[in-house]
Write a protein that holds these residues in place. Structure first.
Motif: not given
Ligand code: GCV
Length: 707
Positions: A175-177, A217-219, A294-296
């Motif tokens: 993601e975003r790579g 983190v979007n796991a 954790v991203k929650a």
């Molecule tokens: C991993 C932004 C990015 C998302 C990223 C998010 C985050 O919104 O566009 O791709 O997701 O940040 O940091 O969780």
């Protein structure tokens, strides 16, 4: 073939071999090419007769010895044997784990000391990993042509957890790579170990990075299955000798998705048991596992709020599951509700600040450098300094999501330093973000920093060769945030591109300017979040409709017939009130605020005179035009160092700078033409109005949005 032709060919071959022609960038800053000046080589050679590991043969010490051997023999063109016993020998390098000496010298667990005694150079530390860091530091001395005679260096990391966060997915995407796909080959692991994993570990250890969160983190819950834990364990095995611990991002609803439970409520007894058992299983498989990220309840991810609980309930449940294991929970504060009347700037503060003091000791709250989302310039996040009872991790983004992907050269150390050096005033003057996160302001014993990785499967790791400098500088700053960005640019250049003094100055000088140039042609004067929808590339200031209001551009720039900018003073959203009075004073007055932050906090009339002596409109145009022109300056600087830099590498950067200029013009034209529809003023002299129309540039952006 004539003798002359033969000699010429030979000369070319030798030049190619010694200068590393067609450098593909894979070796990063660990090139170890032969030092050209024989006289200079000699000075180092007498100190590098051998390497000896005194006091242990751990895998880490072996890695240190191996690195020194490879590095020194490459740089100095001589054999550097590793000796088991170097008793009575002179002129070598002794690696020595010495807890008592390290304690006396206040080196802590990871700090190292390098010094020359009468006979040898000693590298010492409390643990073998400290010696490994010292070995890399010694190599850096040689690579940057610093003298070894009479050397004494002591260095202790200022921050404990120095992490890379990978946003890598199980299917190999990142993601975003922008540098290819993931370097982790999940389908081949655990049996196949790509040699790249070890080189990744070497690069990280060389700058002091000691942890890797290996997944997005979007796991995906998949990483927590027994099958994937074996794969993660195999990676951990490669990284371990280099002092790097593995961490996992967790999917909050994993107990439902892979555990078969009907809920993921953090207060549910079965859910708690599930996490405890899962954590025990992880530690059985990976004994030095670092912990969870954790991203929650953010951007659609599940979380404790789905069950009426709060972030502390969730984080504390995971902390309890970690129990006696030596791991931490890093709970992200990147949250913003879709509130049409709110200001996204305040969202994380409003959700997290009231929870200060409610987190268990194993929990750290991870906060992005700024309140919105990794923009090219942001004021520091108001949570820094506002949660004294909670250790905060600073998260910065190395992958250039909003900074031109892998096509624009943007050296990020100045951006990172700007945040680290910002004063929160929480405990009076000098309470910088750096001192908040290292724990010294609020007396925390645990501390952390995270960089979202810019690494991928591209041969040169980062796509843009200059992106390597961001990985490098981030690691060095994580170890010691007092280092200057210029010094780091020079260090990186010397190890990666050239040691020729004038060229080093030119390259480091241009690197230092790249970030402010990028800001000028994209988002000058504190504009933010006006980029292309979803992909976050190119300009789209006219974006007025999206799935959420705070995903549009007009939400942020607030252009109208009167002026431009988001009023965050008491007359507006009052986000400024989240900061200490000293900071409010700095940013609260539109007349005195630094122009770089102006439109972050003020709605300014188009015709208002700024401190620069120009009206807002004229200043805006001036920055867009001079910013885009400055890319030509970057090109000229880069062209000037052509003889000193590997041809392939030079050509690669030169080509990217061409794209960068094309796109800088695109940003410039899009923004001045769009804002002109509100300002209704001519482009000021001496600048020529864009040759194309707003419709033309809009079409370009539309193309980017096509599937
Ligand atoms: C991993 C932004 C990015 C998302 C990223 C998010 C985050 O919104 O566009 O791709 O997701 O940040 O940091 O969780």
């Amino acid at each position: 073939m004539s003798l002359r032709t033969c000699l010429l060919l030979l000369c070319l071959v030798v030049c190619a071999a010694t200068r590393g022609v067609a450098d593909d960038g894979y070796r990063l800053w660990l090139k170890y090419d032969l030092m050209q000046a024989a006289g200079q080589r000699k000075g180092y050679q007498r100190n590098a007769q051998f390497i000896s590991t005194k006091g242990g043969q751990s895998a880490t010490l072996q890695a240190a010895a191996e690195e020194l051997k490879t590095g020194l023999s490459g740089l100095l063109g001589q054999a550097v044997p590793v000796l088991a016993d170097a008793k009575g020998k002179k002129g070598g390098i002794i690696l020595q784990v010495d807890a008592a000496a390290a304690d006396n010298a206040g080196l802590g667990e990871e700090g190292y000391r390098i010094y020359a005694d009468k006979q040898n150079i000693i590298i010492t530390g409390r643990r073998d990993v400290a010696v490994l860091y010292g070995a890399f530091a010694l190599l850096r001395q040689v690579q940057t042509r610093q003298p070894l005679d009479g050397l004494t260096i002591s260095s202790v990391p200022k921050i404990q957890h120095r992490l890379l966060n990978h946003w890598d997915n199980p299917n190999g995407t990142v993601e975003r790579g922008y540098a290819g796909s993931s370097i982790w080959k999940w389908y081949e692991l655990p049996e196949v170990i790509d040699p790249r994993y070890r080189d990744y570990a070497r690069a990280n250890a060389s700058v002091g990075i000691n942890g890797a969160v290996i997944n997005n983190v979007n796991a995906s819950a998949r990483y927590l299955t027994a099958e994937y834990l074996q794969k993660v364990a195999a990676l951990a095995g490669v990284l371990r000798p280099y002092g790097i611990r593995v961490y996992l991002s967790v999917f909050w609803a994993a107990p439902k998705v892979i555990g078969g439970l009907p809920t993921a409520d953090p207060l549910d007894a079965k859910v708690r048991q599930w996490w405890t058992a899962k954590t025990d299983e992880i530690y059985q498989t990976i004994p030095d596992f670092g912990g969870f990220l954790v991203k929650a309840n953010s951007e659609g991810e599940p979380g404790p709020q789905d069950y009426g609980r709060n972030h502390a309930d969730g984080a504390n449940m995971l902390a309890a599951a970690l129990g006696r294991h030596d791991g931490v929970v890093m709970w992200r504060a990147f949250v913003y509700k879709a509130d049409p009347n709110g200001d996204r700037f305040k969202a994380a503060y409003e959700e997290f600040q009231p929870l200060d003091g409610k987190f268990q000791p194993k929990v750290l709250v991870q906060v992005k450098n700024g309140p919105i989302d990794f923009q090219s310039r942001e004021p520091f996040h108001p949570l820094f300094g506002a949660m004294p009872r909670t250790p905060l991790v600073l998260e910065v983004q190395l992958t250039q999501e909003y900074l031109g992907f892998a096509t624009h050269a943007v050296y990020l150390a100045p951006l990172i330093k700007e945040c680290l050096d910002a004063d929160t005033y929480t405990q009076g003057k000098g309470s910088t973000v750096a001192r908040v996160i290292d724990g010294s302001v609020d007396k925390h014993s645990v501390s952390g920093i995270a960089g979202v990785a810019n690494i991928g499967s591209d041969r040169n790791w980062t796509g843009h060769p200059m992106g390597q400098a961001n990985w490098y500088a981030y690691g060095r700053l994580a170890w010691d945030y007092s280092l200057s960005s210029k010094a780091l640019a020079e260090e990186w250049t010397r190890q990666t591109l050239t040691n020729e003094p004038a060229a080093v100055q030119t390259i480091a000088g241009l690197m230092q300017q790249t970030r402010s140039i990028y800001v000028r042609y994209t988002t000058p004067l504190g504009l933010h979040h006006i980029m292309g929808e979803s992909i976050h590339y190119g300009p789209q200031p006219w974006l007025e409709r999206s799935a959420r209001p705070d995903w549009t551009s007009i939400y942020y720039h607030r252009a109208d017939s009167v002026g431009l900018g988001f009023d965050r003073t008491a007359k507006g959203s009052n986000a400024l009130a989240l900061y200490r009075p000293e900071v409010q004073k700095l940013w609260g007055n539109a007349q005195t605020i630094a122009p770089d932050y102006l439109l972050w906090f003020h709605h300014v009339p188009w015709r208002q005179k700024l401190s620069t002596g120009r009206t807002l409109w004229d200043e805006l145009c001036t920055r867009y035009y001079t910013g885009a022109d400055s890319v030509l300056w970057l090109q000229r600087q880069w062209a000037a160092v052509q003889p000193q830099v590997d041809p392939a590498l030079h050509a690669d950067v030169a080509a990217r700078l061409q794209t960068q200029h094309k796109e800088a013009l695109w940003w410039r034209d899009a923004c001045v033409l769009y804002f002109q529809t509100w300002a209704r003023r001519p482009i000021p002299a001496p600048f020529a109005p864009p040759q194309r129309s707003l419709a033309d540039v809009k079409r370009l952006v539309d193309l980017y949005q096509l599937r």
